[in-house]
Design a protein around this motif. Structure first.
Motif, PDB file in Angstrom:
ATOM      1  N   LEU A  51      31.015  37.258  32.003  1.00 39.79           N
ATOM      2  CA  LEU A  51      30.298  36.790  33.192  1.00 39.79           C
ATOM      3  C   LEU A  51      30.069  37.917  34.195  1.00 39.79           C
ATOM      4  O   LEU A  51      28.996  38.014  34.793  1.00 39.79           O
ATOM      5  N   VAL A  52      31.075  38.757  34.389  1.00 40.99           N
ATOM      6  CA  VAL A  52      30.991  39.782  35.441  1.00 40.99           C
ATOM      7  C   VAL A  52      30.712  41.176  34.901  1.00 40.99           C
ATOM      8  O   VAL A  52      30.569  42.119  35.684  1.00 40.99           O
ATOM      9  N   LYS A  53      30.622  41.314  33.588  1.00 39.21           N
ATOM     10  CA  LYS A  53      30.456  42.643  32.998  1.00 39.21           C
ATOM     11  C   LYS A  53      29.181  43.308  33.493  1.00 39.21           C
ATOM     12  O   LYS A  53      28.088  42.756  33.396  1.00 39.21           O
ATOM     13  N   ASP A  54      29.331  44.491  34.053  1.00 38.25           N
ATOM     14  CA  ASP A  54      28.200  45.292  34.550  1.00 38.25           C
ATOM     15  C   ASP A  54      27.353  44.549  35.575  1.00 38.25           C
ATOM     16  O   ASP A  54      26.139  44.758  35.672  1.00 38.25           O
ATOM     17  N   ILE A 111      39.895  38.995  37.138  1.00 39.03           N
ATOM     18  CA  ILE A 111      38.797  39.136  36.183  1.00 39.03           C
ATOM     19  C   ILE A 111      37.437  38.933  36.830  1.00 39.03           C
ATOM     20  O   ILE A 111      36.505  39.720  36.597  1.00 39.03           O
ATOM     21  N   ILE A 112      37.282  37.892  37.664  1.00 46.09           N
ATOM     22  CA  ILE A 112      35.925  37.580  38.153  1.00 46.09           C
ATOM     23  C   ILE A 112      35.730  37.767  39.658  1.00 46.09           C
ATOM     24  O   ILE A 112      34.597  37.676  40.128  1.00 46.09           O
ATOM     25  N   VAL A 113      36.796  38.025  40.411  1.00 43.63           N
ATOM     26  CA  VAL A 113      36.641  38.243  41.853  1.00 43.63           C
ATOM     27  C   VAL A 113      36.656  39.732  42.180  1.00 43.63           C
ATOM     28  O   VAL A 113      35.735  40.257  42.812  1.00 43.63           O
ATOM     29  N   GLN A 114      37.672  40.428  41.743  1.00 39.21           N
ATOM     30  CA  GLN A 114      37.826  41.837  42.109  1.00 39.21           C
ATOM     31  C   GLN A 114      36.686  42.745  41.642  1.00 39.21           C
ATOM     32  O   GLN A 114      36.328  43.682  42.344  1.00 39.21           O
ATOM     33  N   SER A 146      43.368  22.347  42.545  1.00 38.09           N
ATOM     34  CA  SER A 146      42.379  23.421  42.369  1.00 38.09           C
ATOM     35  C   SER A 146      41.968  24.098  43.669  1.00 38.09           C
ATOM     36  O   SER A 146      41.080  24.942  43.663  1.00 38.09           O
ATOM     37  N   GLY A 147      42.605  23.770  44.784  1.00 37.80           N
ATOM     38  CA  GLY A 147      42.135  24.246  46.086  1.00 37.80           C
ATOM     39  C   GLY A 147      41.993  25.747  46.202  1.00 37.80           C
ATOM     40  O   GLY A 147      41.037  26.238  46.773  1.00 37.80           O
ATOM     41  N   THR A 148      42.960  26.512  45.677  1.00 43.67           N
ATOM     42  CA  THR A 148      42.898  27.970  45.792  1.00 43.67           C
ATOM     43  C   THR A 148      42.945  28.620  44.413  1.00 43.67           C
ATOM     44  O   THR A 148      43.605  29.645  44.219  1.00 43.67           O
ATOM     45  N   THR A 149      42.214  28.059  43.465  1.00 46.87           N
ATOM     46  CA  THR A 149      42.235  28.558  42.091  1.00 46.87           C
ATOM     47  C   THR A 149      41.753  29.993  41.982  1.00 46.87           C
ATOM     48  O   THR A 149      42.127  30.702  41.043  1.00 46.87           O
ATOM     49  N   LEU A 150      40.912  30.452  42.902  1.00 44.20           N
ATOM     50  CA  LEU A 150      40.432  31.835  42.849  1.00 44.20           C
ATOM     51  C   LEU A 150      41.201  32.764  43.782  1.00 44.20           C
ATOM     52  O   LEU A 150      40.914  33.949  43.838  1.00 44.20           O
ATOM     53  N   THR A 167      43.779  44.282  47.469  1.00 40.71           N
ATOM     54  CA  THR A 167      43.323  44.490  46.095  1.00 40.71           C
ATOM     55  C   THR A 167      42.919  43.191  45.412  1.00 40.71           C
ATOM     56  O   THR A 167      42.295  43.210  44.358  1.00 40.71           O
ATOM     57  N   THR A 168      43.295  42.059  46.004  1.00 41.04           N
ATOM     58  CA  THR A 168      42.906  40.775  45.406  1.00 41.04           C
ATOM     59  C   THR A 168      41.490  40.382  45.798  1.00 41.04           C
ATOM     60  O   THR A 168      40.992  39.355  45.337  1.00 41.04           O
ATOM     61  N   GLN A 169      40.826  41.154  46.633  1.00 42.05           N
ATOM     62  CA  GLN A 169      39.495  40.810  47.087  1.00 42.05           C
ATOM     63  C   GLN A 169      38.420  41.498  46.258  1.00 42.05           C
ATOM     64  O   GLN A 169      38.708  42.209  45.307  1.00 42.05           O
ATOM     65  N   THR A 170      37.174  41.296  46.638  1.00 43.56           N
ATOM     66  CA  THR A 170      36.059  41.801  45.834  1.00 43.56           C
ATOM     67  C   THR A 170      35.848  43.295  46.056  1.00 43.56           C
ATOM     68  O   THR A 170      36.443  43.908  46.938  1.00 43.56           O
TER      69      THR A 170
END
Length: 396
Positions: A184-187, A240-243, A260-264, A292-295
């Motif tokens: 999903l996030v590759k490149d 995997i998908i946020v950082q 599921s409130g804070t799943t990401l 480091t947990t952010q984008t």
């Protein structure tokens, strides 16, 4: 078994819900990117449904009637000019409405994903186990059609994982879900719009990073093989998908699962106080966690079915005898009826509709039979950065 659903209660062990028949908690009984390729409207020769196809397409499989036909849209020159994504070399979701390779004999691993929209849609039924869910397949079809019809996602840019898939790479195992999230996030590049949707069981477990959770618990989603391979934690999903999200990339996650409130693990939560929505810091006050947990400059937004301490309902209240995730069904209907709705308007309508269920439950004999308990769930919005939910239009 712990039947408390309050967010503020701290539980040292994995909290399983009290026996109920309508929740998505485990053990309930029911429950690169280059410029976009050219696109053209096409009418299926089988069911006459209209949808978008890229001009590079030589053949297509209709996601509605599953018929396969040749297309006159493709040409060798258009392939050269279209800017097909070179980074998508993983298996793509060709079944259930996806692009076919130029040659019918081509391997499905030769992907034709293009443009700057990409989605992973995952629905887990859990086979014939006692905690099987009834509505996840309907949720997946609902979300897929919403992306195609309302947000104009190209068919070949949507990867669908369900237990009904014939391709073993598209069964929602832990490995396949993690591989799909990496795809999903590759490149990813500026102006990309990414979507991750999950419908299935969600749980909590003691945090594996000391001090990174306000309640001391990590949120998880459950793949079909989680009893053998384990759950996928919020920390894994974040890494995997946020950082990796680069400047200009927007990710939307829609998680229809319990807890599921804070799943990401996003930095800000949108809470209603004194009649208005306000962003609150989700970082524990004494946390030693860094940013480091952010984008990496992009924006991540998550719409969750409920708060971390709540359960999410699976119901047949709205669609005859067909089960659906409560929030997935309401979300899709609201978006279809209000295509220019804001994030704030969406939150308000979701809470209003669930409130209407509460009020009518005790005077409606049908709802009494369908909802065997009070629907104690509050859809939740979280984000990697603050924005004005009153003016920003919800777009995928």
């Amino acid at each position: 078994m712990n039947g408390k659903h309050k967010t503020g209660s701290r539980r040292k062990n994995v909290p399983f819900p009290a026996n109920t028949s309508t929740t998505r908690c485990l053990f309930s009984s029911k429950m690169n990117s280059s410029k976009r390729a050219g696109e053209a409207k096409f009418t299926c020769s089988g069911c006459e449904r209209k949808f978008l196809l890229p001009t590079i397409t030589n053949a297509y499989r209709c996601y509605k009637c599953d018929s396969v036909a040749n297309s006159t849209l493709g040409s060798e020159q258009s392939r050269k000019d279209s800017g097909v994504c070179k980074h998508d070399q993983l298996n793509n979701a060709y079944p259930n409405g996806a692009l076919l390779p130029p040659s019918a004999s081509c391997s499905l691993s030769l992907s034709m994903t293009m443009g700057n929209k990409r989605a992973v849609i995952c629905g887990v039924t859990y086979g014939k186990r006692k905690f099987k869910l009834e509505g996840t397949i309907n949720d997946v079809n609902n979300m897929k059609n919403l992306l195609l019809d309302n947000f104009k996602f190209p068919i070949g840019c949507i990867r669908v994982l369900t237990e009904e898939q014939k391709d073993p790479n598209l069964i929602p195992t832990k490995k396949n879900i993690l591989d799909s999230l990496n795809w999903l996030v590759k490149d990813c590049q500026s102006e990309d719009s990414l979507v991750f949707y999950f419908s299935g069981h969600g749980l909590q477990q003691p945090e594996d990073r000391k001090g990174d959770e306000i309640d001391g618990l990590d949120e998880t989603i459950c793949p079909v093989d989680f009893l053998r391979e384990g759950m996928i934690t919020d920390n894994e999903i974040n890494s995997i998908i946020v950082q990796p999200l680069k400047q200009g990339v927007t990710l939307h996650a829609i998680i229809d699962a319990c807890h599921s409130g804070t799943t990401l693990d996003l930095l800000y939560l949108c809470k209603k106080e004194k009649g208005s929505w306000k962003w609150k810091d989700n970082k524990p006050p004494h946390s030693k966690e860094t940013m480091t947990t952010q984008t990496n400059g992009g924006l991540a937004i998550c719409l969750s079915a409920c708060e971390d301490g709540q359960m999410a309902a699976d119901t047949a209240a709205f669609d005859g005898n067909r089960f659906n995730g409560l929030v997935t069904y309401l979300f899709s209907q609201i978006i279809r009826d209000n295509p220019e709705i804001t994030y704030g308007g969406l939150l308000e309508k979701l809470h209003q509709e669930i409130g209407n269920i509460h009020q009518s439950k005790f005077s409606n004999s049908i709802l009494k039979r369908i909802f065997h308990r009070k629907i104690d769930q509050d859809p939740h919005l979280s984000s990697s950065e603050k924005f004005d939910i009153a003016t920003r239009i919800f777009k995928l």
